[in-house]
Each structure stands twice: as C-alpha cells, then as structure tokens.
Write a protein that holds these residues in place. Sequence first.
Motif, short mmCIF file in Angstrom:
data_model
loop_
_atom_site.label_atom_id
_atom_site.label_comp_id
_atom_site.label_asym_id
_atom_site.label_seq_id
_atom_site.Cartn_x
_atom_site.Cartn_y
_atom_site.Cartn_z
N GLY A 53 0.81 -1.21 0.00
CA GLY A 53 0.00 0.00 0.00
C GLY A 53 0.84 1.26 0.00
N GLY A 56 0.80 4.99 3.14
CA GLY A 56 1.59 5.26 4.34
C GLY A 56 1.82 4.04 5.21
N ASN A 80 -9.18 5.86 -1.34
CA ASN A 80 -8.89 6.91 -0.38
C ASN A 80 -8.02 7.99 -1.03
N SER A 82 -7.89 11.09 -0.24
CA SER A 82 -7.88 12.26 0.66
C SER A 82 -6.58 13.05 0.55
N GLU A 83 -5.48 12.33 0.45
CA GLU A 83 -4.12 12.94 0.41
C GLU A 83 -4.00 14.15 1.33
N VAL A 157 -6.20 14.27 9.74
CA VAL A 157 -6.67 12.95 10.13
C VAL A 157 -7.92 12.51 9.37
N GLU A 160 -7.43 9.25 7.43
CA GLU A 160 -7.25 7.96 8.11
C GLU A 160 -8.45 7.08 7.77
N GLU A 161 -8.22 5.79 7.57
CA GLU A 161 -9.26 4.99 6.93
C GLU A 161 -10.56 4.91 7.72
N HIS A 375 -2.34 8.75 14.67
CA HIS A 375 -1.88 10.13 14.56
C HIS A 375 -0.81 10.48 15.61
#
Lengths: 431, 68
Positions: A53, A56, A80, A82-83, A157, A160-161, A375
């Motif tokens: 993945g 991150g 996702n 979002s970046e 945040v 985050e998934e 986080h």
Amino acid sequence: MSAPHHGLPRLLAGLEPGGAPMSLAGHTHIHGPLPYIAPDQLIEEVGRSGLRGRGGADFPTARKLRAVAVRRRVGPVLVNGSETEPASAKDRLLLARLPHLVLDGAVLAAGAVGASEVIVKVGEGAADALDALRGAVSVRDGDRVRISVLAGPEGYVTGEESAVVHFLNGGPAKPTFVPPRPFERGIRGRPTLIQNPETLAQLALVARFGSSWYRELGTLADPGSALVTITGSVRHPGVYELAFGTPMSDLLDAAGGPVEPLQALLVGGYFGTWVDASNAVGLRLAREDLRSVGCSLGSGVLIALGESACGVHESARVISYLASQSAGQCGPCLYGLRAIADSFGALADGVAEPRERDRLLRWCADVRGRGACHHPDGAVRFVESALRVFARDLEGHPRGRCDALPAGLPLGDSAVQPPGSANRRTRALAR
Amino acid sequence: MSATLRINPIACEAHGLCVELLPELIRLDDWGYPILDESEVPSDLIGLARRAVDACPTLALLLDDDRD
Ligand SMILES: Cc1cc2nc3c(=O)[nH]c(=O)nc-3n(C[C@H](O)[C@H](O)[C@H](O)COP(=O)(O)O)c2cc1C
Ligand code: SF4
Ligand code: SF4
C-alpha cells in the motif's frame, strides 16, 4: 493484453506537463484495455508482484484483498484519495490527470473482492481531481460496478481509513475506535476494501502485464516503481516516478538537484523521519535502507532542507501543525501533542526549563500507541527524529539568535506559504 | 485462560477510577489519562481488573478474555 512497455515511466506514461486529464482513448492506447482476470488469479498475481500500500501504512495489498474477498456481503471498494499530507501531491496528480488508471485499479479490485460498487473519496479542495474523476466516470462503459465520486472535508486525520468510513456513513470525518476495522465492518457496516489511489494504479498495471513485468524494476524486497513527491530545497519540486532501489542522490537529481547544500532530508512526510544529509546520501529508496536509519517511505514525500534553513524552527512549526490536527477525541493525543508542541517550541525559542528535553522524550514515549488512530504515533516519531538530528542546533538555540531563512514547509491551508510556492502542489513532471 | 485490558481512548474521560482500583496495572499520564504499561492481566489480578472495568463510568476500559 497489450504489449508491456519496459523501464520508466510506468504510471506516468504519456503524461504531459500541465496538460488535461488523459482521455479514455489515450489511456487505452498507452496501457491497453481493461483485462478480465478471475478474482483468485488477480489476488495471486498481486501477491507475486509484492505490491504494498502507498497510503503510508505499507501493508501488502494481496493480504488486504484476501481479507475482504473471504467475507460475505462485501461493501464498496473505497479509493482513499484524501491525500491529507500537506507536502504530498502524487494522489492528486493521479486522480486529476490519470483518472482512468486509478478507476481501472478500483474496478479490478472490486472484481477481486466481490464488490459491486466503487466510491472515490477526495478532499473538497481538490476541484481538478473531482472534475477529472466525474468526467472519467461519465465516459466509461462496460464496468460491472457502479462508481461514485464524493468530496469530503480536509484536515490531516480525515484521510485515516476509519475516519473516511465514518464520514461516508454519515458521521464526522474523525477516526473511530478499532476493531472492528473497515475490512471487517466498514461502509454501511459491510466489509470494505480501502486503498490509496497509487496502490490501485499499480494494481491496474500488474493486472495487465503481470508480476514478472512488475518486478523488472526495483529490488527483490521492494519491487516496482513509486511516486515520490520531492520538494523543499530542490530546483524542480514535483512528483516523480522512480524505481525502488534508486539512490537518494538520484532522487534529488530527478528534481533538478539541490539549490544549496543540504543539511537534512525529511523522509515520509510529517509522520516521517528527519535524516542527516550525510547519512541520507548513501541510502537507496528501499525499505531495508530506510529502516537502517529508522524511517520508511510513508506516503512517499521527500523534503530537502537546505543549510540556510533552521531544522529546529521548521520542526517546531510542523509539530504545532500536527498537534492542531488532532481530532480532539483522545486525551493523550489532544493534550499530549499540544504539550509536546509547546515544549518543543520552548526549546526552539530558547526559553525551556533545564530538563525540558528529558520531559519531552518522556511525553513522546507516554503518548505513543494511545490514540484511537496512529496520529499521535506518527507525530512523536517526527518529534523524536527532530530531537536526534537537530540536537546540536537545539543546544545553541537561544531566543533571537537563529538567523536562518524560513524554508516554508507546507502546512495545509493554515500555513503561511512563501511567495512562489503556490505551484508546488500542482507542478508535476513525468520523468 | 488469560485476559488483556484495553482502553478506548475516545470514550475515556479521565475519571481515573480505574487507577484507584487497579494501580498494579494502570498509571496516569501528566494529563490525567490512564496508561496501561502491560495489557496482559496476570491471573491473580483478573478479579480486580473486572471490578475496574465495571466501575468505569464511560465503559472505556475493556477486558478481553483470550480463549485459545
Ligand atoms: C492520521 C492519518 C492520516 C492518513 N491519511 C491518509 C491519506 O490522506 N491518504 C491515504 O491514502 N491514506 C491515509 N492514511 C492511511 C490510511 O489509514 C490507510 O492505511 C490507507 O488509505 C490504505 O491504503 P493502502 O493500503 O493502499 O496504502 C492515513 C493514516 C493516518 C493514521
Ligand atoms: S488519536 Fe488523535 S487524531 Fe486519532 S482519533 Fe484520537 S484524537 Fe483523533
Ligand atoms: S475509569 Fe474509565 S474513563 Fe476513567 S480514566 Fe479509567 S478508563 Fe478512563
């Protein structure tokens, strides 16, 4: 299967600087049509490729696919996009310029796990990505899944998934307590595969050309190529596609080389790790090399810090930013990161108590692992590396004596950006 | 049978009751929130751990029985 091309670029093939989104015809011309592969076969091929993945967490993609594929009543595949890493620009580049490559990967992944729907979630500020995706979805036919594109709030945040799932389930874009993890209970309570856009773009090529082709680049342990956002004191900040195993010096050269002698590199974005420039030059873009100096590629961001800048000052800004981005749900994250940021700020301003550094290190250890999401863990990793790499500067950092130039590390919308840096996020060059 | 303690940090409101009832396993950080240095509960403390879990006003302290 169309004839595979060899060497670089792979993902960024056909990308012109500053151009429009790649059309479906252009995309098909370069990579060939979307292949059909049986679910098991695709998961196996992805497993053989060694793809991990790119959001991150560096998790093996085949294992994630399998964890969802074995479940019943599978929910949508969630892209996702979002970046939220302020310095990163790779996902937006893919979504805004090569939307069909990412959608191919999402559709293939949906087939592999038994999903009948794909949702692409993008930050609401990424208008170009939203436009390109909506345009791309409207011209695709023959996909056996429904694709929708959704904009969500911004903030570190929110990517985050579990926060993405929470938001798409109608809640605030804040992480939830896990388990259950999204692959167990995600969107509408159903098992949900969540992948980063780059992961899916890579998967789309593995599906077409196979794992042996994928492994033509990179090392045995880290096969393939990666998108790296290279920024800071380099001549041409931007997104570059490079093979794993490439030496750091070649990475910097890809971005036009340093504009001044460098003192340190920040590897992996703001959850990442500072590395002294003298230690960094001998490293390759490979997990084992990065691990030897305590870092990982994370979200694929490399920031070069020139000698004219002050690592202490820049780190203090980033730590304050990370503290400000806490979702405010968990005490150790909300209060701990604030205290850590204030403490680091006091050290940077030369107004710290005598044993401030020890207290700061204790706080970092106390906070680690105690949030609902990672986080706080990422934030303290950054702080600890700053304390290590800039230890000498911290000793001699009395107030007002720091005459360094601001490097202006990007901090989202809250940041005061230096002039001329506005195009850093959008500038993208295919190598 | 062994058991492990977990804290749901979103639910925890730093009431600190758990620390009073189970100081053997839980301490407070500088902001009043509980730290579990060791999540595994020794068998002689399981009774006390259950009491702490029952006492937590926000159901933030969780005891998982790990049955093999
Ligand atoms: C605070 C925080 C922020 C994150 N932000 C992003 C993000 O913006 N984009 C992303 O792809 N992953 C982000 N992640 C990682 C995701 O939780 C998740 O691991 C990832 O999207 C999975 O995709 P991958 O396996 O393809 O990498 C974040 C994680 C944390 C802890
Ligand atoms: S650890 Fe921080 S960012 Fe993560 S859920 Fe808790 S308060 Fe929010
Ligand atoms: S008793 Fe519950 S709410 Fe209070 S500190 Fe312990 S875990 Fe948190």
